[in-house]
Design a protein around this motif. Structure first.
Motif, PDB file in Angstrom:
ATOM      1  N   MET A   1       0.823  -1.213   0.000  1.00  0.00           N
ATOM      2  CA  MET A   1       0.000   0.000   0.000  1.00  0.00           C
ATOM      3  C   MET A   1       0.859   1.266   0.000  1.00  0.00           C
ATOM      4  N   ALA A   2       1.914   1.274   0.789  1.00  0.00           N
ATOM      5  CA  ALA A   2       2.741   2.478   0.914  1.00  0.00           C
ATOM      6  C   ALA A   2       3.645   2.651  -0.302  1.00  0.00           C
ATOM      7  N   GLY A   3       4.416   1.618  -0.630  1.00  0.00           N
ATOM      8  CA  GLY A   3       5.417   1.734  -1.692  1.00  0.00           C
ATOM      9  C   GLY A   3       4.805   1.969  -3.064  1.00  0.00           C
TER      10      GLY A   3
ATOM     11  N   LYS B   1      -1.029   1.608  12.056  1.00  0.00           N
ATOM     12  CA  LYS B   1      -0.449   0.830  10.959  1.00  0.00           C
ATOM     13  C   LYS B   1      -1.616   0.343  10.108  1.00  0.00           C
ATOM     14  N   ALA B   2      -1.894   1.061   9.033  1.00  0.00           N
ATOM     15  CA  ALA B   2      -3.071   0.758   8.218  1.00  0.00           C
ATOM     16  C   ALA B   2      -2.812   1.169   6.774  1.00  0.00           C
ATOM     17  N   GLY B   3      -3.540   0.532   5.861  1.00  0.00           N
ATOM     18  CA  GLY B   3      -3.313   0.770   4.448  1.00  0.00           C
ATOM     19  C   GLY B   3      -3.706   2.169   4.008  1.00  0.00           C
ATOM     20  N   HIS B   4      -4.802   2.675   4.558  1.00  0.00           N
ATOM     21  CA  HIS B   4      -5.261   4.012   4.180  1.00  0.00           C
ATOM     22  C   HIS B   4      -4.226   5.063   4.595  1.00  0.00           C
ATOM     23  N   ILE B   5      -3.713   4.925   5.811  1.00  0.00           N
ATOM     24  CA  ILE B   5      -2.725   5.910   6.286  1.00  0.00           C
ATOM     25  C   ILE B   5      -1.395   5.700   5.558  1.00  0.00           C
TER      26      ILE B   5
ATOM     27  N   GLY C   1       4.681   3.581   5.773  1.00  0.00           N
ATOM     28  CA  GLY C   1       3.818   2.412   5.975  1.00  0.00           C
ATOM     29  C   GLY C   1       4.070   1.756   7.323  1.00  0.00           C
ATOM     30  N   ASP C   2       3.697   0.497   7.407  1.00  0.00           N
ATOM     31  CA  ASP C   2       3.697  -0.209   8.693  1.00  0.00           C
ATOM     32  C   ASP C   2       5.075  -0.278   9.350  1.00  0.00           C
ATOM     33  N   ALA C   3       6.139  -0.241   8.551  1.00  0.00           N
ATOM     34  CA  ALA C   3       7.490  -0.421   9.106  1.00  0.00           C
ATOM     35  C   ALA C   3       7.944   0.770   9.938  1.00  0.00           C
TER      36      ALA C   3
ATOM     37  N   TYR D   1       0.256  -3.326  16.205  1.00  0.00           N
ATOM     38  CA  TYR D   1       0.127  -4.317  15.145  1.00  0.00           C
ATOM     39  C   TYR D   1      -0.642  -3.676  13.998  1.00  0.00           C
ATOM     40  N   ARG D   2      -0.565  -4.285  12.813  1.00  0.00           N
ATOM     41  CA  ARG D   2      -1.209  -3.656  11.656  1.00  0.00           C
ATOM     42  C   ARG D   2      -2.733  -3.817  11.733  1.00  0.00           C
ATOM     43  N   CYS D   3      -3.406  -2.741  11.395  1.00  0.00           N
ATOM     44  CA  CYS D   3      -4.870  -2.663  11.372  1.00  0.00           C
ATOM     45  C   CYS D   3      -5.486  -2.899  12.746  1.00  0.00           C
TER      46      CYS D   3
ATOM     47  N   VAL E   1      10.978  -1.952  -6.378  1.00  0.00           N
ATOM     48  CA  VAL E   1      11.519  -3.303  -6.175  1.00  0.00           C
ATOM     49  C   VAL E   1      10.543  -4.085  -5.308  1.00  0.00           C
ATOM     50  N   GLU E   2      10.011  -5.160  -5.848  1.00  0.00           N
ATOM     51  CA  GLU E   2       9.020  -5.973  -5.133  1.00  0.00           C
ATOM     52  C   GLU E   2       9.206  -7.426  -5.586  1.00  0.00           C
ATOM     53  N   PRO E   3       9.364  -8.359  -4.639  1.00  0.00           N
ATOM     54  CA  PRO E   3       9.647  -9.735  -5.057  1.00  0.00           C
ATOM     55  C   PRO E   3       8.461 -10.466  -5.690  1.00  0.00           C
TER      56      PRO E   3
ATOM     57  N   VAL F   1       2.373 -10.171  -7.975  1.00  0.00           N
ATOM     58  CA  VAL F   1       1.081  -9.561  -7.647  1.00  0.00           C
ATOM     59  C   VAL F   1       1.029  -9.254  -6.155  1.00  0.00           C
ATOM     60  N   TYR F   2       0.098  -8.381  -5.807  1.00  0.00           N
ATOM     61  CA  TYR F   2      -0.099  -8.001  -4.408  1.00  0.00           C
ATOM     62  C   TYR F   2      -1.474  -8.466  -3.960  1.00  0.00           C
ATOM     63  N   TYR F   3      -1.514  -9.237  -2.884  1.00  0.00           N
ATOM     64  CA  TYR F   3      -2.785  -9.636  -2.281  1.00  0.00           C
ATOM     65  C   TYR F   3      -3.102  -8.632  -1.186  1.00  0.00           C
TER      66      TYR F   3
ATOM     67  N   ALA G   1      13.948  -8.897  -4.603  1.00  0.00           N
ATOM     68  CA  ALA G   1      13.970  -8.364  -3.233  1.00  0.00           C
ATOM     69  C   ALA G   1      15.281  -7.619  -2.994  1.00  0.00           C
ATOM     70  N   VAL G   2      15.216  -6.582  -2.185  1.00  0.00           N
ATOM     71  CA  VAL G   2      16.452  -5.907  -1.769  1.00  0.00           C
ATOM     72  C   VAL G   2      17.102  -6.740  -0.672  1.00  0.00           C
ATOM     73  N   THR G   3      18.383  -7.014  -0.839  1.00  0.00           N
ATOM     74  CA  THR G   3      19.088  -7.836   0.153  1.00  0.00           C
ATOM     75  C   THR G   3      20.128  -7.051   0.928  1.00  0.00           C
TER      76      THR G   3
HETATM   77  C1  LIG Z   1      -6.913  -8.737   7.920  1.00  0.00           C
HETATM   78  C2  LIG Z   1      -6.448  -7.331   7.674  1.00  0.00           C
HETATM   79  C3  LIG Z   1      -7.376  -6.341   7.392  1.00  0.00           C
HETATM   80  C4  LIG Z   1      -6.952  -5.033   7.159  1.00  0.00           C
HETATM   81  N1  LIG Z   1      -7.902  -4.081   6.900  1.00  0.00           N
HETATM   82  C5  LIG Z   1      -7.504  -2.801   6.734  1.00  0.00           C
HETATM   83  C6  LIG Z   1      -8.485  -1.782   6.505  1.00  0.00           C
HETATM   84  O1  LIG Z   1      -9.691  -2.031   6.475  1.00  0.00           O
HETATM   85  N2  LIG Z   1      -8.056  -0.511   6.313  1.00  0.00           N
HETATM   86  C7  LIG Z   1      -6.732  -0.193   6.328  1.00  0.00           C
HETATM   87  O2  LIG Z   1      -6.402   0.983   6.136  1.00  0.00           O
HETATM   88  N3  LIG Z   1      -5.781  -1.131   6.569  1.00  0.00           N
HETATM   89  C8  LIG Z   1      -6.133  -2.418   6.769  1.00  0.00           C
HETATM   90  N4  LIG Z   1      -5.180  -3.381   6.996  1.00  0.00           N
HETATM   91  C9  LIG Z   1      -3.769  -2.984   7.167  1.00  0.00           C
HETATM   92  C10 LIG Z   1      -3.025  -2.839   5.851  1.00  0.00           C
HETATM   93  O3  LIG Z   1      -3.141  -3.990   5.065  1.00  0.00           O
HETATM   94  C11 LIG Z   1      -1.552  -2.567   6.115  1.00  0.00           C
HETATM   95  O4  LIG Z   1      -1.443  -1.577   7.100  1.00  0.00           O
HETATM   96  C12 LIG Z   1      -0.876  -2.097   4.840  1.00  0.00           C
HETATM   97  O5  LIG Z   1      -0.843  -3.155   3.919  1.00  0.00           O
HETATM   98  C13 LIG Z   1       0.526  -1.568   5.107  1.00  0.00           C
HETATM   99  O6  LIG Z   1       1.118  -1.206   3.906  1.00  0.00           O
HETATM  100  P1  LIG Z   1       2.689  -1.377   3.713  1.00  0.00           P
HETATM  101  O7  LIG Z   1       2.963  -0.919   2.319  1.00  0.00           O
HETATM  102  O8  LIG Z   1       3.428  -0.789   4.828  1.00  0.00           O
HETATM  103  O9  LIG Z   1       2.930  -2.966   3.813  1.00  0.00           O
HETATM  104  P2  LIG Z   1       2.425  -4.103   2.828  1.00  0.00           P
HETATM  105  O10 LIG Z   1       1.162  -3.710   2.185  1.00  0.00           O
HETATM  106  O11 LIG Z   1       2.472  -5.360   3.604  1.00  0.00           O
HETATM  107  O12 LIG Z   1       3.540  -4.162   1.683  1.00  0.00           O
HETATM  108  C14 LIG Z   1       4.880  -4.500   1.968  1.00  0.00           C
HETATM  109  C15 LIG Z   1       5.517  -4.992   0.666  1.00  0.00           C
HETATM  110  O13 LIG Z   1       6.933  -4.982   0.822  1.00  0.00           O
HETATM  111  C16 LIG Z   1       7.467  -6.105   0.147  1.00  0.00           C
HETATM  112  N5  LIG Z   1       8.800  -6.394   0.684  1.00  0.00           N
HETATM  113  C17 LIG Z   1       9.119  -6.828   1.926  1.00  0.00           C
HETATM  114  N6  LIG Z   1      10.471  -6.991   2.034  1.00  0.00           N
HETATM  115  C18 LIG Z   1      11.007  -6.619   0.844  1.00  0.00           C
HETATM  116  C19 LIG Z   1      12.349  -6.565   0.341  1.00  0.00           C
HETATM  117  N7  LIG Z   1      13.403  -6.935   1.080  1.00  0.00           N
HETATM  118  N8  LIG Z   1      12.539  -6.147  -0.931  1.00  0.00           N
HETATM  119  C20 LIG Z   1      11.475  -5.764  -1.698  1.00  0.00           C
HETATM  120  N9  LIG Z   1      10.184  -5.798  -1.272  1.00  0.00           N
HETATM  121  C21 LIG Z   1       9.962  -6.226  -0.013  1.00  0.00           C
HETATM  122  C22 LIG Z   1       6.421  -7.204   0.414  1.00  0.00           C
HETATM  123  O14 LIG Z   1       6.517  -8.248  -0.530  1.00  0.00           O
HETATM  124  C23 LIG Z   1       5.108  -6.418   0.322  1.00  0.00           C
HETATM  125  O15 LIG Z   1       4.568  -6.455  -0.983  1.00  0.00           O
HETATM  126  C24 LIG Z   1      -5.569  -4.706   7.212  1.00  0.00           C
HETATM  127  C25 LIG Z   1      -4.632  -5.703   7.488  1.00  0.00           C
HETATM  128  C26 LIG Z   1      -5.065  -7.008   7.705  1.00  0.00           C
HETATM  129  C27 LIG Z   1      -4.048  -8.072   8.005  1.00  0.00           C
END
Ligand SMILES: Cc1cc2nc3c(=O)[nH]c(=O)nc-3n(C[C@H](O)[C@H](O)[C@H](O)COP(=O)(O)OP(=O)(O)OC[C@H]3O[C@@H](n4cnc5c(N)ncnc54)[C@H](O)[C@@H]3O)c2cc1C
Length: 436
Positions: free
Chosen positions: A54-56, A342-346, A333-335, A202-204, A76-78, A81-83, A120-122
């Motif tokens: 979501m963030a990247g 820690k949420a996708g919208h934020i 993002g979450d990190a 924790y996330r969400c 860079v994403e390993p 697709v993104y679930y 992936a970045v190593t």
């Molecule tokens: C069940 C559930 C329900 C949720 N519902 C909501 C909701 O309703 N609303 C909301 O706002 N949020 C929700 N969230 C939270 C949301 O999904 C996360 O907060 C969000 O995905 C964080 O985005 P991010 O980009 O930080 O991490 P992610 O979306 O997890 O993306 C991280 C990416 O980094 C990649 N990556 C990791 N290491 C490396 C590396 N070394 N090199 C290259 N790529 C790498 C991974 O493959 C991944 O694709 C929910 C979470 C869960 C588990």
């Protein structure tokens, strides 16, 4: 707030417009016009974005959209697709398919000219300003954005390897989501589903309570009954306390039991027993969400990026999301460790503040000193109803943190079918703002 106003607010939120309008006070970049990558922004630089979640993904898209063709962006994403984690709880109950929450990077490449490395970045070299990839390539950067999401501490498991492998978190959507769905489907009305919630952060924050609700609803509707026990390591419900208390005590009365303060001591995977600080609990399906930390890339970087939360999270300056340990490296993002959830919208909103800051830094300008972000979270309570929370954060110079503004965290007045409809629109808006 009236429903229509709220939808409008959300539409703007998902597009980040409220935040963007504030962030781009000069109005030069903000436009609702059809998407076209500007060529004449006068900005140039190389940005490597790590992590296509979501963030990247948002950052990679908006670097090109706002920075123009002079900003060379490599994502860079390993994974190909993104679930989406968002809505993955509905996959568990069969209300959505995994393919309905699957997104790809085609538009990022074709429409915005982002370069994609499926790798992936190593290793990060902050002195040489380059990263090494698992495919053997090295990428140089002027600025880098890290968005690797989260990783987990190991669970205190015992039992055979086969039985331990059955204890799933499904807190990163994908294969575990499908596997947990099968476990839930195998339950009967006499079975118990145990969900363990880790200590914050924790996330969400509402996510686990949402999962308990939709699983309870599924068991009631499809199996004619069942039990859901929530073992929460925290002292109370972490989000939408009024709505979830109501859901547990009324909507899902007799099915959900909520147990706070349930720090896990051990899990016996052979007997399905979870031993906690407040007693032992037995279930057929154990869905254990482990304690979170920043993605391994951060905690194992060897360059001091995990300098917050006892070495578990990345400290950042929330004006730019630049690491407080390593210059030219931004973490979103979450990190990252901030006062925001820690949420996708934020994560989407943080990405935009970060991108704006990087573009200003490339221009030699001062970054915006008054960023605004926002988060909305919809939570299905049953198959047809949902509730929500919403919060807007504004930068507070006194504490150098993002603090809730106005009424703070606003919780919807219960769950309804209308909110469920709004939820579907919110998801489509947020995901297309990120991936399309
Ligand atoms: C069940 C559930 C329900 C949720 N519902 C909501 C909701 O309703 N609303 C909301 O706002 N949020 C929700 N969230 C939270 C949301 O999904 C996360 O907060 C969000 O995905 C964080 O985005 P991010 O980009 O930080 O991490 P992610 O979306 O997890 O993306 C991280 C990416 O980094 C990649 N990556 C990791 N290491 C490396 C590396 N070394 N090199 C290259 N790529 C790498 C991974 O493959 C991944 O694709 C929910 C979470 C869960 C588990």
């Amino acid at each position: 707030m009236k429903r229509r106003d709220f939808i409008n607010h959300l539409g703007a939120s998902a597009l980040g417009l409220a935040a963007i309008q504030e962030a781009f006070a000069d109005g030069t970049i903000l436009s609702n016009a059809p998407i076209q990558i500007p060529t004449n922004t006068g900005v140039s630089g190389r940005v490597v974005v790590v992590g296509g979640g979501m963030a990247g993904t948002t950052a990679a898209k908006f670097l090109r959209l706002w920075g123009g063709t002079g900003v060379e962006v490599t994502l860079v994403e390993p994974n190909a697709v993104y679930y989406s984690n968002i809505f993955s709880n509905m996959v568990l109950t069969g209300d959505r398919t995994l393919s309905q929450i699957t997104f790809n990077y085609n538009t990022l490449v074709s429409k915005y000219g982002v370069k994609l490395e499926t790798s992936a970045v190593t290793n990060i070299d902050p002195i040489g300003k380059n990263v090494r990839l698992s495919n053997g390539k090295t990428l140089a950067y002027d600025r880098m954005i890290l968005a690797p999401g989260i990783d987990f501490d190991p669970l205190p498991l015992s039992g055979t390897a086969d039985n331990q492998a059955k204890i799933l978190h499904a807190w990163k959507a994908g294969a575990q989501t499908t596997a947990l769905k099968a476990q839930i489907q195998s339950m009967t009305k006499n079975d118990t589903f145990i969900l363990t919630i880790p200590p914050k952060p924790y996330r969400c924050p509402p996510g686990p309570y949402e999962r308990a609700c939709v699983v309870a609803d599924y068991l009631k509707r499809v199996k004619g009954g069942g039990k859901v026990i929530i073992l929460d390591a925290n002292s109370g419900i972490q989000a939408q306390p009024t709505n979830f208390t109501n859901a547990f005590n009324n909507t899902h009365k007799g099915i959900i039991t909520y147990v706070p303060g349930a720090t896990i001591n051990s899990i016996d995977a052979n007997t399905g027993t979870v031993n906690t600080a407040v007693g032992s609990f037995n279930g057929k399906v154990i869905n254990a969400i482990p304690t979170h930390k920043a993605g391994n890339l951060i905690t194992q970087s060897g360059i001091g990026l995990a300098n917050a939360g006892g070495g578990r999270w990345a400290g950042v300056n929330v004006l730019s999301y630049e690491s407080t340990a390593v210059p030219n490296v931004h973490i979103i993002g979450d990190a990252s460790s901030t006062t925001q959830p820690k949420a996708g919208h934020i994560a989407n909103a943080e990405a935009k503040v970060c991108v704006d800051a990087i573009i200003k830094l490339f221009r030699g300008e001062t970054v915006n000193q008054a960023p605004i972000t926002n988060s909305s979270c919809f939570t299905p309570i049953t198959k047809t109803t949902a509730s929500w929370l919403s919060v807007v954060f504004r930068y507070d110079p006194a504490t150098a943190t993002m603090l809730p503004t106005g009424k703070g965290v606003v919780e919807s007045n219960g769950a309804s079918k209308d909110f469920h409809e709004d939820m579907l629109k919110w998801f489509d808006n947020l995901m297309s703002d990120t991936f399309a």
